[in-house]
Design an enzyme around this catalytic site. Sequence first.
Site, PDB file in Angstrom:
ATOM      1  N   ASN A  77      22.186  -2.700 -16.045  1.00 29.88           N
ATOM      2  CA  ASN A  77      21.845  -3.232 -17.365  1.00 29.88           C
ATOM      3  C   ASN A  77      22.046  -2.185 -18.439  1.00 29.88           C
ATOM      4  O   ASN A  77      21.984  -0.987 -18.179  1.00 29.88           O
ATOM      5  CB  ASN A  77      20.394  -3.735 -17.379  1.00 29.88           C
ATOM      6  CG  ASN A  77      19.403  -2.619 -17.640  1.00 29.88           C
ATOM      7  OD1 ASN A  77      19.067  -2.346 -18.787  1.00 29.88           O
ATOM      8  ND2 ASN A  77      18.939  -1.956 -16.582  1.00 29.88           N
ATOM      9  N   PHE A 137      10.439   8.016 -18.396  1.00 31.97           N
ATOM     10  CA  PHE A 137      11.288   9.206 -18.500  1.00 31.97           C
ATOM     11  C   PHE A 137      12.589   8.962 -17.735  1.00 31.97           C
ATOM     12  O   PHE A 137      13.214   9.883 -17.225  1.00 31.97           O
ATOM     13  CB  PHE A 137      10.594  10.433 -17.887  1.00 31.97           C
ATOM     14  CG  PHE A 137       9.379  10.903 -18.635  1.00 31.97           C
ATOM     15  CD1 PHE A 137       9.148  10.513 -19.956  1.00 31.97           C
ATOM     16  CD2 PHE A 137       8.480  11.758 -18.030  1.00 31.97           C
ATOM     17  CE1 PHE A 137       8.025  10.957 -20.631  1.00 31.97           C
ATOM     18  CE2 PHE A 137       7.355  12.221 -18.711  1.00 31.97           C
ATOM     19  CZ  PHE A 137       7.118  11.819 -20.017  1.00 31.97           C
ATOM     20  N   CYS A 139      14.974   5.869 -18.332  1.00 28.67           N
ATOM     21  CA  CYS A 139      16.040   4.982 -18.804  1.00 28.67           C
ATOM     22  C   CYS A 139      17.280   5.798 -19.171  1.00 28.67           C
ATOM     23  O   CYS A 139      17.198   6.695 -20.020  1.00 28.67           O
ATOM     24  CB  CYS A 139      15.535   4.191 -20.007  1.00 28.67           C
ATOM     25  SG  CYS A 139      16.757   3.035 -20.589  1.00 28.67           S
ATOM     26  N   ASN A 204      13.884   5.245 -11.374  1.00 23.94           N
ATOM     27  CA  ASN A 204      14.446   4.458 -12.451  1.00 23.94           C
ATOM     28  C   ASN A 204      15.932   4.242 -12.116  1.00 23.94           C
ATOM     29  O   ASN A 204      16.380   4.629 -11.041  1.00 23.94           O
ATOM     30  CB  ASN A 204      14.260   5.184 -13.793  1.00 23.94           C
ATOM     31  CG  ASN A 204      14.247   4.209 -14.964  1.00 23.94           C
ATOM     32  OD1 ASN A 204      15.119   3.340 -15.055  1.00 23.94           O
ATOM     33  ND2 ASN A 204      13.277   4.350 -15.853  1.00 23.94           N
ATOM     34  N   CYS A 347      28.865 -10.456  23.507  1.00 26.50           N
ATOM     35  CA  CYS A 347      30.123 -10.079  22.851  1.00 26.50           C
ATOM     36  C   CYS A 347      30.959 -11.324  22.572  1.00 26.50           C
ATOM     37  O   CYS A 347      31.151 -12.161  23.447  1.00 26.50           O
ATOM     38  CB  CYS A 347      30.903  -9.108  23.740  1.00 26.50           C
ATOM     39  SG  CYS A 347      32.517  -8.661  23.057  1.00 26.50           S
ATOM     40  N   CYS A 385      27.790   7.766  18.133  1.00 26.05           N
ATOM     41  CA  CYS A 385      27.762   7.897  16.667  1.00 26.05           C
ATOM     42  C   CYS A 385      27.184   6.692  15.948  1.00 26.05           C
ATOM     43  O   CYS A 385      26.833   6.772  14.782  1.00 26.05           O
ATOM     44  CB  CYS A 385      29.155   8.206  16.135  1.00 26.05           C
ATOM     45  SG  CYS A 385      30.283   6.797  16.140  1.00 26.05           S
TER      46      CYS A 385
END
Lengths: 431, 455
Positions: A77, A137, A139, A204, A347, A385
């Site tokens: 936004n 603190f 935006c 934020n 599977c 992995c």
Amino acid sequence: MADLTATLAGIRSPNPFWLASAPPADKAYNINRAFEAGWGGVVWKTLGEDGPPVVNVSGPRYGAIHTTSRQVIGFNNIELITDRPLQVNLGEIRQIKRDWPDRALVVSLMVPCEENAWKAILPLVEDTGADGIELNFGCPHGMSERGMGAAVGQVPEYVEMVTRWCKQYSRLPVIVKLTPNVTNILVPARAAKAGGADAVSLINTISAVMSVDLDTLAPSPSVDGLGAHGGYCGTAVKPIALRMVGEIARDPECAGLPISGIGGINTWRDAAEFMALGATNVQVCTAAMTHGFRIVGDMIDGLRNWMDEKGHATLADFTAKAVPKFVNWEHLNLDYVVKAQIDQDLCIGCGRCHIACEDTSHQAITREKDGKRHFEVIDAECVGCNLCVVVCPVDHCITLRELPAGSVDPRTGRVVGGYRNWTQHPNNPSR
Amino acid sequence: MAATEPDLKAARLPAEAYARNFADSHPALSHNQALVEAERCLYCYDAPCITACPTGIPIPDFIRKIANGNLKGSAHDILEQNIMGAVCARVCPTEVLCEGACVRNTPEDKAVAIGALQRHATDAVLDHGIQLFAAGAPTGKRVAVVGGGPAGLSCAHGLARCGHAVTVFEARAKLGGLNEYGIAAYKVAGQIPQREVDYLLAVGNIAVHVGQRLGHEITLPQLRRDFDAVFIGAGLGAVNSLGVADETVRGVHDAVAWIETLRQTGDLSTLPVGRRIVVIGGGMTAIDIATQTRRLGAEDVTIVYRRGPDNMGASAKEQRWAQINGVRIRHWARPSRLLTQDGSVSGVEFEYTTLDTVGKLLGTGERYSLAADMVFKAIGQLLVPDPLNDGGSALLDLDAGRIRVDDQRRTSLAGVWAGGDCAAGGLDLTVAAVEDGKRAAVSIDRFLTAAKAHG
């Protein structure tokens, strides 16, 4: 039945689900609807100092990343703080708190970084009967260019200074909302604590350009042919937010600083994860903006059912329980060995595990057996992995199997078992 | 009309019903539907759907391109392998080909709608007239293609792209073969067969002569003399016989021929159709004639097939389609006698069938009769071999009544290739005919290029 009551910085709410300071929390009409739907609290959309109202663009304010089938997975936004007159907001806040005494009502604030500006607004908010304030603190667009929002959050000295003013001029609990647009989230978090913050909330939005329109070759959303960066949020930012919450939760210097978790929370599961990693409650915006306030029904009920199933009577029973298990890489056990394993009954034969492993990893999955299409893990190549698990479209078809202690890893020929992390490893030159 | 006369009537339905009944039976996907469906594709590695496609279309690739908004690239992936991809998207029995092989069938019993997606991509280039192919630089070689159906046109297109000058000889007035003449109208609504033919011919290098029948206006020896190579894709000219007396009596029809009449009739309300219809056979043609006569207003339509549902040439989906259109399918019976009255058919007597211990079909001796104003034979077609003879001696080897070909679609005669329904060993599907033509074009090009190299 589990008790969902949450208390953050002394502010009690019947459940831990708050609406974050954002467009859904801009006026009484929306907030009445939110409370009717069951939200436990609201952080009123940021108020600025008295004077000529803030001006928003009248072009598009929002942009999104969609999946092909139009699910919103990332949102952004360029809206500013409330553009309604201060007195209108204050009047509505007072009325809402009167009508909904059991819900948490916190007011977000953003005024210039001057002591007098804060000194002026704090009593006005306190007078409404609101439960607390949240300092915006974070935006990252529009207001930050005017020296507010993220421009404050990115300077730890300012964070500490403004927090201190607020504690000095108000008796309300102070929640400091942190911007993720910093290198190390611990620096502003510690500054907030030093300034006397009662809690921090994060994250934020993240500074972002959503996309470029390939017809006009302008960034989107574009306003009369030009685009500005905005604040990015939604599902896609959840992992970033989780990590920052976890960093603060495990930081010894921040010990005792409550956290309100924000960032990509869509479901009760997301909320439970944030709380397990140290958040006392959570704040939600994008999920409500894309689905309406009714989503809180499943959040409440899903969290309660999960807690009942796990035997958690209160939120405290699981809050921060994942924090001690959140470590740095060097503390992971290098002698722990897993192998992927494909359930042949589940599977469906898509072959995605094979091609992912073959092209980009360890060539550890077959493509055929006895001349027939068949996908099977080759233990002697598998490093465990998790890529195949990630790409498999069938839930639980591929899982990781732990090799038992004492067995031999066919890939390395080494006996499995014990615990040895990097700090203890013979290959570590700085051991 | 006397009561004993067959009840044949045009305009059984209100005028507006015809357009509705013969409109697209499975409408196109919307843009949004296509995206949602495309996202269901798992992009399988070495995908089973590709293996199941007779033309080997790289299906996951073309679907991914739809999802990513690259419709032109998607259509290219399809048409490169199957130049008649737009019609095949509509008429292929996908449930037994690509969609039957889709891995999504395993967990959720619902394949990705590959046919519908293929239509989405190919329609886009047809609708916008985007030509994706070009004729090759002229080689000076000339090839005759006998038959302008899927096999012949696919071959012609492939050859034209290689730079050879192609002449197509078509017996009927229009190109397209069974796409144009032999498939239910609602499967190929909107003149799609002709639009596809136009798209295909627009590549250039292809001359077309219609009204040219092999053995009549043209002969094989003459074509061999006048051209550097010959491809035969002439289809099948005759139908199997029922093996009962009075087969030529009034009211007994060849289903393929009658579908041809229907397809070429502009105003379907002018086409007389019986009140009671009996269709004998179990393939796609049986389904197509039965369903279309129902949709023309026939009241009582029955397909009778001599074996069970699993043995039918028509897929289970096709059988269901006929049934939801009000067609009754009766299994395990074969015609034993045609019932006639005053020189017209009035019904069919059937004998129940069963299998003996070795699986051979036997009549049980029990019988029943169905009244009929029209009886359709949909029991398969036959090759008419005469045009392939030269003065009484056969020019080409046959195999089970059709032209013998090898895997490159070469016949026993040098310089002559064949494909489509007239060639042995095929699937009797549009898509298989296209593949035949494609393979033959590759083989012919290789042959002509070698010939050129040797001067």
